[in-house]
Design an enzyme around this catalytic site. Sequence first.
Site, PDB file in Angstrom:
ATOM      1  N   ILE A 220     -20.776  -4.205  20.651  1.00  0.00           N
ATOM      2  CA  ILE A 220     -19.478  -3.852  21.237  1.00  0.00           C
ATOM      3  C   ILE A 220     -19.431  -2.394  21.667  1.00  0.00           C
ATOM      4  O   ILE A 220     -18.549  -1.988  22.423  1.00  0.00           O
ATOM      5  CB  ILE A 220     -18.333  -4.182  20.234  1.00  0.00           C
ATOM      6  CG1 ILE A 220     -16.982  -4.366  20.959  1.00  0.00           C
ATOM      7  CG2 ILE A 220     -18.204  -3.125  19.143  1.00  0.00           C
ATOM      8  CD1 ILE A 220     -16.858  -5.605  21.747  1.00  0.00           C
TER       9      ILE A 220
ATOM     10  N   ARG B 237     -19.469  -0.393  26.342  1.00  0.00           N
ATOM     11  CA  ARG B 237     -18.071  -0.478  26.731  1.00  0.00           C
ATOM     12  C   ARG B 237     -17.840  -1.025  28.116  1.00  0.00           C
ATOM     13  O   ARG B 237     -16.710  -1.216  28.530  1.00  0.00           O
ATOM     14  CB  ARG B 237     -17.457   0.933  26.649  1.00  0.00           C
ATOM     15  CG  ARG B 237     -17.472   1.509  25.270  1.00  0.00           C
ATOM     16  CD  ARG B 237     -17.352   3.014  25.303  1.00  0.00           C
ATOM     17  NE  ARG B 237     -18.582   3.641  25.763  1.00  0.00           N
ATOM     18  CZ  ARG B 237     -18.777   4.936  25.852  1.00  0.00           C
ATOM     19  NH1 ARG B 237     -17.807   5.749  25.528  1.00  0.00           N
ATOM     20  NH2 ARG B 237     -19.942   5.422  26.266  1.00  0.00           N
TER      21      ARG B 237
ATOM     22  N   SER C 223     -10.797 -15.335  17.429  1.00  0.00           N
ATOM     23  CA  SER C 223      -9.765 -14.672  16.623  1.00  0.00           C
ATOM     24  C   SER C 223      -9.749 -15.217  15.207  1.00  0.00           C
ATOM     25  O   SER C 223      -9.389 -16.382  14.979  1.00  0.00           O
ATOM     26  CB  SER C 223      -8.377 -14.864  17.244  1.00  0.00           C
ATOM     27  OG  SER C 223      -7.395 -14.391  16.332  1.00  0.00           O
TER      28      SER C 223
ATOM     29  N   LEU D  28     -24.807  -6.674  36.530  1.00  0.00           N
ATOM     30  CA  LEU D  28     -26.249  -6.529  36.289  1.00  0.00           C
ATOM     31  C   LEU D  28     -26.654  -5.081  36.011  1.00  0.00           C
ATOM     32  O   LEU D  28     -27.536  -4.830  35.182  1.00  0.00           O
ATOM     33  CB  LEU D  28     -27.017  -7.091  37.495  1.00  0.00           C
ATOM     34  CG  LEU D  28     -28.530  -7.170  37.379  1.00  0.00           C
ATOM     35  CD1 LEU D  28     -28.965  -8.042  36.195  1.00  0.00           C
ATOM     36  CD2 LEU D  28     -29.140  -7.712  38.678  1.00  0.00           C
ATOM     37  N   HIS D  29     -26.023  -4.144  36.656  1.00  0.00           N
ATOM     38  CA  HIS D  29     -26.361  -2.735  36.405  1.00  0.00           C
ATOM     39  C   HIS D  29     -26.126  -2.387  34.932  1.00  0.00           C
ATOM     40  O   HIS D  29     -26.986  -1.813  34.259  1.00  0.00           O
ATOM     41  CB  HIS D  29     -25.528  -1.822  37.319  1.00  0.00           C
ATOM     42  CG  HIS D  29     -25.520  -0.393  36.880  1.00  0.00           C
ATOM     43  ND1 HIS D  29     -26.658   0.367  36.788  1.00  0.00           N
ATOM     44  CD2 HIS D  29     -24.502   0.417  36.479  1.00  0.00           C
ATOM     45  CE1 HIS D  29     -26.355   1.576  36.356  1.00  0.00           C
ATOM     46  NE2 HIS D  29     -25.053   1.630  36.145  1.00  0.00           N
TER      47      HIS D  29
ATOM     48  N   ARG E 170     -31.355  -2.098  24.017  1.00  0.00           N
ATOM     49  CA  ARG E 170     -31.390  -3.095  22.944  1.00  0.00           C
ATOM     50  C   ARG E 170     -32.616  -4.006  22.981  1.00  0.00           C
ATOM     51  O   ARG E 170     -32.876  -4.692  21.996  1.00  0.00           O
ATOM     52  CB  ARG E 170     -30.110  -3.938  22.969  1.00  0.00           C
ATOM     53  CG  ARG E 170     -28.829  -3.119  22.865  1.00  0.00           C
ATOM     54  CD  ARG E 170     -28.748  -2.301  21.581  1.00  0.00           C
ATOM     55  NE  ARG E 170     -27.494  -1.558  21.507  1.00  0.00           N
ATOM     56  CZ  ARG E 170     -27.127  -0.824  20.472  1.00  0.00           C
ATOM     57  NH1 ARG E 170     -27.900  -0.718  19.413  1.00  0.00           N
ATOM     58  NH2 ARG E 170     -25.985  -0.170  20.488  1.00  0.00           N
TER      59      ARG E 170
HETATM   60  C1  LIG Z   1     -31.381   2.745  18.795  1.00  0.00           C
HETATM   61  C2  LIG Z   1     -29.914   3.069  18.777  1.00  0.00           C
HETATM   62  C3  LIG Z   1     -29.360   3.740  17.704  1.00  0.00           C
HETATM   63  C4  LIG Z   1     -27.980   4.045  17.693  1.00  0.00           C
HETATM   64  N1  LIG Z   1     -27.457   4.681  16.606  1.00  0.00           N
HETATM   65  C5  LIG Z   1     -26.125   4.943  16.574  1.00  0.00           C
HETATM   66  C6  LIG Z   1     -25.523   5.594  15.440  1.00  0.00           C
HETATM   67  O1  LIG Z   1     -26.191   5.934  14.483  1.00  0.00           O
HETATM   68  N2  LIG Z   1     -24.187   5.816  15.448  1.00  0.00           N
HETATM   69  C7  LIG Z   1     -23.399   5.476  16.520  1.00  0.00           C
HETATM   70  O2  LIG Z   1     -22.187   5.709  16.478  1.00  0.00           O
HETATM   71  N3  LIG Z   1     -23.943   4.870  17.596  1.00  0.00           N
HETATM   72  C8  LIG Z   1     -25.263   4.583  17.658  1.00  0.00           C
HETATM   73  N4  LIG Z   1     -25.794   3.952  18.756  1.00  0.00           N
HETATM   74  C9  LIG Z   1     -24.907   3.569  19.853  1.00  0.00           C
HETATM   75  C10 LIG Z   1     -25.064   4.521  21.066  1.00  0.00           C
HETATM   76  O3  LIG Z   1     -24.716   5.852  20.719  1.00  0.00           O
HETATM   77  C11 LIG Z   1     -24.167   4.029  22.216  1.00  0.00           C
HETATM   78  O4  LIG Z   1     -22.832   4.046  21.799  1.00  0.00           O
HETATM   79  C12 LIG Z   1     -24.515   2.632  22.653  1.00  0.00           C
HETATM   80  O5  LIG Z   1     -25.904   2.479  22.814  1.00  0.00           O
HETATM   81  C13 LIG Z   1     -23.822   2.326  23.978  1.00  0.00           C
HETATM   82  O6  LIG Z   1     -24.390   3.122  24.961  1.00  0.00           O
HETATM   83  P1  LIG Z   1     -23.568   3.623  26.201  1.00  0.00           P
HETATM   84  O7  LIG Z   1     -22.376   4.422  25.782  1.00  0.00           O
HETATM   85  O8  LIG Z   1     -24.531   4.314  27.131  1.00  0.00           O
HETATM   86  O9  LIG Z   1     -23.134   2.211  26.856  1.00  0.00           O
HETATM   87  P2  LIG Z   1     -21.810   1.771  27.601  1.00  0.00           P
HETATM   88  O10 LIG Z   1     -20.620   1.907  26.742  1.00  0.00           O
HETATM   89  O11 LIG Z   1     -22.113   0.426  28.190  1.00  0.00           O
HETATM   90  O12 LIG Z   1     -21.640   2.796  28.745  1.00  0.00           O
HETATM   91  C14 LIG Z   1     -22.558   2.807  29.853  1.00  0.00           C
HETATM   92  C15 LIG Z   1     -22.466   4.177  30.477  1.00  0.00           C
HETATM   93  O13 LIG Z   1     -21.150   4.341  31.020  1.00  0.00           O
HETATM   94  C16 LIG Z   1     -20.724   5.680  30.832  1.00  0.00           C
HETATM   95  N5  LIG Z   1     -19.505   5.651  30.005  1.00  0.00           N
HETATM   96  C17 LIG Z   1     -18.914   4.554  29.460  1.00  0.00           C
HETATM   97  N6  LIG Z   1     -17.787   4.895  28.824  1.00  0.00           N
HETATM   98  C18 LIG Z   1     -17.673   6.239  28.945  1.00  0.00           C
HETATM   99  C19 LIG Z   1     -16.747   7.193  28.498  1.00  0.00           C
HETATM  100  N7  LIG Z   1     -15.675   6.849  27.794  1.00  0.00           N
HETATM  101  N8  LIG Z   1     -16.957   8.469  28.789  1.00  0.00           N
HETATM  102  C20 LIG Z   1     -18.033   8.844  29.499  1.00  0.00           C
HETATM  103  N9  LIG Z   1     -18.960   8.008  29.961  1.00  0.00           N
HETATM  104  C21 LIG Z   1     -18.789   6.717  29.698  1.00  0.00           C
HETATM  105  C22 LIG Z   1     -21.861   6.431  30.168  1.00  0.00           C
HETATM  106  O14 LIG Z   1     -22.663   7.002  31.172  1.00  0.00           O
HETATM  107  C23 LIG Z   1     -22.645   5.329  29.501  1.00  0.00           C
HETATM  108  O15 LIG Z   1     -24.019   5.645  29.299  1.00  0.00           O
HETATM  109  C24 LIG Z   1     -27.156   3.662  18.796  1.00  0.00           C
HETATM  110  C25 LIG Z   1     -27.725   2.997  19.882  1.00  0.00           C
HETATM  111  C26 LIG Z   1     -29.075   2.692  19.885  1.00  0.00           C
HETATM  112  C27 LIG Z   1     -29.650   1.955  21.075  1.00  0.00           C
END
Ligand SMILES: Cc1cc2nc3c(=O)[nH]c(=O)nc-3n(C[C@H](O)[C@H](O)[C@H](O)COP(=O)(O)OP(=O)(O)OC[C@H]3O[C@@H](n4cnc5c(N)ncnc54)[C@H](O)[C@@H]3O)c2cc1C
Length: 260
Positions: A67, A70, A78, A169-170, A179
């Site tokens: 989750i 985002r 539910s 897809l992106h 993942r």
């Molecule tokens: C191996 C691994 C270990 C991890 N360990 C931890 C941990 O210890 N603790 C923890 O809390 N999380 C952890 N995470 C989660 C990680 O920090 C990210 O929250 C998660 O991988 C989602 O990535 P994302 O935000 O790029 O993806 P998405 O939410 O899909 O977002 C995609 C992209 O959209 C942009 N974006 C989306 N929403 C926003 C926003 N509100 N503001 C700015 N840009 C945005 C960003 O460029 C982002 O990269 C881990 C993830 C991995 C893969």
Amino acid sequence: MRVIDYMGDDGAITQAARVSYGKGTKKVSNDEGLIRYLMRHSHSTPFEMCEIKLHVKLPVFVARQWIRHRTANVNEYSARYSILDREFYIPAAGALSAQSTINNQGRGKTLEGEEAARVLDMLKDDSRRCYDHYEDMLSQDGQAGLARELARMNLPANVYTQWYWKVDLHNLFHFLRLRADAHAQYEIRVYADAICEIVKDWVPAAYGAFADYRLGGAQLSSKAIDCVRRMVKGEEVTQESSGMSAGEWREFEGVLRDPA
Ligand SMILES: Cc1cc2nc3c(=O)[nH]c(=O)nc-3n(C[C@H](O)[C@H](O)[C@H](O)COP(=O)(O)OP(=O)(O)OC[C@H]3O[C@@H](n4cnc5c(N)ncnc54)[C@H](O)[C@@H]3O)c2cc1C
């Protein structure tokens, strides 16, 4: 996990890209090359023309990691409205691993024998007992019965939930890069690997480009590129002379090492 619906294909990606590039990329034989170009140069919006909707059943602790992505649309089962099934994730023998001694966020060797049996027993007992209590608390049996939204709080994180998950897809590629990677926890990686197979069937050219540039590719820092250039010239480069930290050097060596 099952596919509920999807929209678009490799053609939808190139069709959208041609709005920006116009003439010169019209031949069908160019589609794969165009998709690879888009992937290579992070021209990402044409990939957003494709969408997929999945129905996923997954343990709550996996859902908590999932989750965090985002950019998808989610609708979850539910447990306020409905009663959760008596279904828990119990790791297979090969996935029952010890804490890694070199990586705080990882696993080491597989547990065996008595230790594996003891852990499995605890996992099964706790799951069974918590679900029994959940049912007992819900049970009316002449009494009011605790609300479903409250009774669920004693269930462990290996209980299964379900959701519909729709993503373009992106953003799906972004999810898969994180993942379907060796650093991701095994339990979410198996889902990501299964999604990779689905995507491979759905948009083979886009998946091929993604697998090549993102999944199988690596990003090098300017220091790392400098080291490669020096190595190509025959210089023996060490961590000390590389300018990289021990961690950076280890990862750099991992990129250079023949996986065989
Ligand atoms: C191996 C691994 C270990 C991890 N360990 C931890 C941990 O210890 N603790 C923890 O809390 N999380 C952890 N995470 C989660 C990680 O920090 C990210 O929250 C998660 O991988 C989602 O990535 P994302 O935000 O790029 O993806 P998405 O939410 O899909 O977002 C995609 C992209 O959209 C942009 N974006 C989306 N929403 C926003 C926003 N509100 N503001 C700015 N840009 C945005 C960003 O460029 C982002 O990269 C881990 C993830 C991995 C893969």
